[in-house]
Enzyme design. Structure first.
Site, PDB file in Angstrom:
ATOM      1  N   TYR A 128       0.834  -1.212   0.000  1.00 43.15           N
ATOM      2  CA  TYR A 128       0.000   0.000   0.000  1.00 43.15           C
ATOM      3  C   TYR A 128       0.867   1.261   0.000  1.00 43.15           C
ATOM      4  O   TYR A 128       0.910   1.990  -0.969  1.00 43.15           O
ATOM      5  CB  TYR A 128      -0.922   0.002   1.227  1.00 43.15           C
ATOM      6  CG  TYR A 128      -2.267  -0.648   1.023  1.00 43.15           C
ATOM      7  CD1 TYR A 128      -2.447  -1.692   0.116  1.00 43.15           C
ATOM      8  CD2 TYR A 128      -3.371  -0.237   1.747  1.00 43.15           C
ATOM      9  CE1 TYR A 128      -3.685  -2.290  -0.063  1.00 43.15           C
ATOM     10  CE2 TYR A 128      -4.624  -0.829   1.577  1.00 43.15           C
ATOM     11  CZ  TYR A 128      -4.770  -1.848   0.670  1.00 43.15           C
ATOM     12  OH  TYR A 128      -6.004  -2.425   0.500  1.00 43.15           O
ATOM     13  N   SER A 161       5.748  -4.595   5.781  1.00 41.71           N
ATOM     14  CA  SER A 161       6.060  -5.497   6.891  1.00 41.71           C
ATOM     15  C   SER A 161       6.270  -6.928   6.396  1.00 41.71           C
ATOM     16  O   SER A 161       5.457  -7.453   5.629  1.00 41.71           O
ATOM     17  CB  SER A 161       4.933  -5.474   7.929  1.00 41.71           C
ATOM     18  OG  SER A 161       4.780  -4.188   8.480  1.00 41.71           O
ATOM     19  N   GLU A 244      -8.301  -3.956   9.074  1.00 35.01           N
ATOM     20  CA  GLU A 244      -6.999  -3.737   9.693  1.00 35.01           C
ATOM     21  C   GLU A 244      -7.133  -2.874  10.933  1.00 35.01           C
ATOM     22  O   GLU A 244      -6.536  -3.166  11.981  1.00 35.01           O
ATOM     23  CB  GLU A 244      -6.056  -3.069   8.681  1.00 35.01           C
ATOM     24  CG  GLU A 244      -4.658  -2.816   9.234  1.00 35.01           C
ATOM     25  CD  GLU A 244      -3.741  -2.119   8.254  1.00 35.01           C
ATOM     26  OE1 GLU A 244      -2.531  -2.061   8.533  1.00 35.01           O
ATOM     27  OE2 GLU A 244      -4.221  -1.627   7.218  1.00 35.01           O
TER      28      GLU A 244
END
Length: 398
Positions: A128, A161, A244
């Site tokens: 993203y 991540s 999320e």
């Protein structure tokens, strides 16, 4: 304060507690409790245990390997697992991409990708954020140009991540630059094990390699990996982010961390008396306890609303803001409680397989690293400033 549920949900909670007591490896729980690093193998070990029980993606439909847990059951699991110091599952595939595929993906995509998440065949990461598109996510500049049956992808993602472990990444890419920036974004699944994909580590403040930069140079993805419609990815991205942000309340994990803080406050002393008896410290601790109880209540209200009307909405922004701020304050106060033992930075002690002896009590070895790492909580998943704007517009209608 003990949470109260109806008879059926209380029976489920007891089942969850029995499972965690029997199946959660003590060494993994100990590492989580003390803020020590979990490697890929340890994460996969816990996910395999959950998968064997059918609880790795329990809120999925049964037709795709889930248990069709209710929203309340999902909350009970997250809360009890956090209290037990269970390792978190890697959410990018199971809790973020999967809901998008279930709602917007094709049946072929669901049948292919979802089983691979359950059996550990794929490790997903999220493409993203970009250097110029973080909180303003619609500003993505990574491009995907269609050439025959493929998209050719060029650009950069950042703060990705666990990309060092991942073999797949779901990306927001620009497929049309002619109109409003939100209107030209697509959602594409990209194989990372190909020429043209480069992962570079970003070492965070706590010394950990958790996030990365990802560069695409003429990388390719088949058209079949486009989720939904071309140029409609902004809709799917917003849907994913509500899931999320809901997870960022972290009520169970924060409750476990608060319990550790209470233990430290009873053990460490100030002027010969337990730190918990110091009026200033006790006031800060009481304020934290009250705020966490309020967050539990608010989370249960959102859970009840979701159970009555579908997926999470803008209320997830409230959970994200308060959950991350409380988590940061718990760790800040824990560092203060440790006093001089919070000063040594003991990176080697935290690594799997380390035989390095810690400086000071074992309960303090991971606190400083956790405190430093948690500085990111109010930024990722959409900064808390942006979440307050969402609350203002979508909930307060201002």
């Amino acid at each position: 304060m003990e949470l109260a549920f109806g008879a059926q949900d209380e029976a489920f909670r007891q089942e969850v507690r029995a499972f965690l007591a029997e199946k959660l490896p003590a060494e993994l729980a100990e590492r989580v409790r003390h803020g020590k690093t979990l490697g890929k193998a340890q994460t996969e070990r816990w996910q395999a245990i959950l998968s064997e029980r059918g609880w790795l993606a329990p809120d999925w439909p049964k037709a795709y390997g889930g248990q069709e847990w209710t929203v309340t059951q999902r909350f009970i699991w997250d809360y009890e697992a956090g209290l037990a110091n269970a390792p978190p599952v890697i959410a990018f595939g199971l809790k973020m991409l999967a809901p998008v595929l279930l709602k917007y993906g094709s049946e072929d995509q669901r049948r292919y990708w979802l089983p691979r998440m359950l059996n550990g065949q794929d490790w997903w990461c999220q493409g993203y954020s970009e250097p110029g598109a973080g909180s303003d996510l619609a500003g993505v500049k990574t491009t995907a140009v269609r050439e025959g049956g493929e998209y050719v992808i060029n650009g950069q993602k950042t703060w990705t991540s666990y990309a060092q472990h991942a073999n797949m990444i779901f990306c927001l890419v620009r497929t049309d630059a002619s109109g409003k920036k939100q209107d030209g974004i697509s959602f594409i699944l990209v194989d990372m094990d190909q020429p043209g994909v480069e992962v570079r580590p970003i070492i965070t403040l706590d010394g950990e390699h958790e996030v990365n930069e990802v560069f695409f140079t003429n990388a390719r993805a088949p058209v079949a990996n486009l989720v939904g419609e071309e140029n409609k990815g902004w809709t799917y991205a917003k849907y994913l982010l509500t899931y999320e942000r809901t997870q960022m309340a972290m009520v169970g994990g924060s409750s476990a961390s608060l319990e550790l803080l209470r233990e430290i406050a009873q053990t460490e002393t100030k002027r010969g008396r337990p730190l918990a008896e110091d009026p200033y410290f006790a006031a800060r601790l009481a304020k934290l306890e009250i705020e966490l109880e309020n967050l539990k209540t608010t989370t249960l209200r959102v859970v009840a609303a979701s159970a009555a009307g579908g997926g999470p909405g803008p209320e997830s922004s409230m959970l994200k803001v308060k959950g991350t701020e409380i988590r940061q304050e718990i760790l800040s106060l824990t560092r203060r409680a440790l006093g001089p033992y919070a000063v040594p930075y003991q990176r080697k002690v935290l690594e799997p397989g380390s035989n390095t002896e810690p400086v000071g009590p074992d309960y303090g070895v991971g606190v400083t690293a956790s405190y430093l790492n948690a500085r990111k909580l109010t930024i990722y998943g959409g900064s808390n400033e942006v979440q307050r704007n969402i609350i203002t517009k979508a909930i307060l209608k201002l």
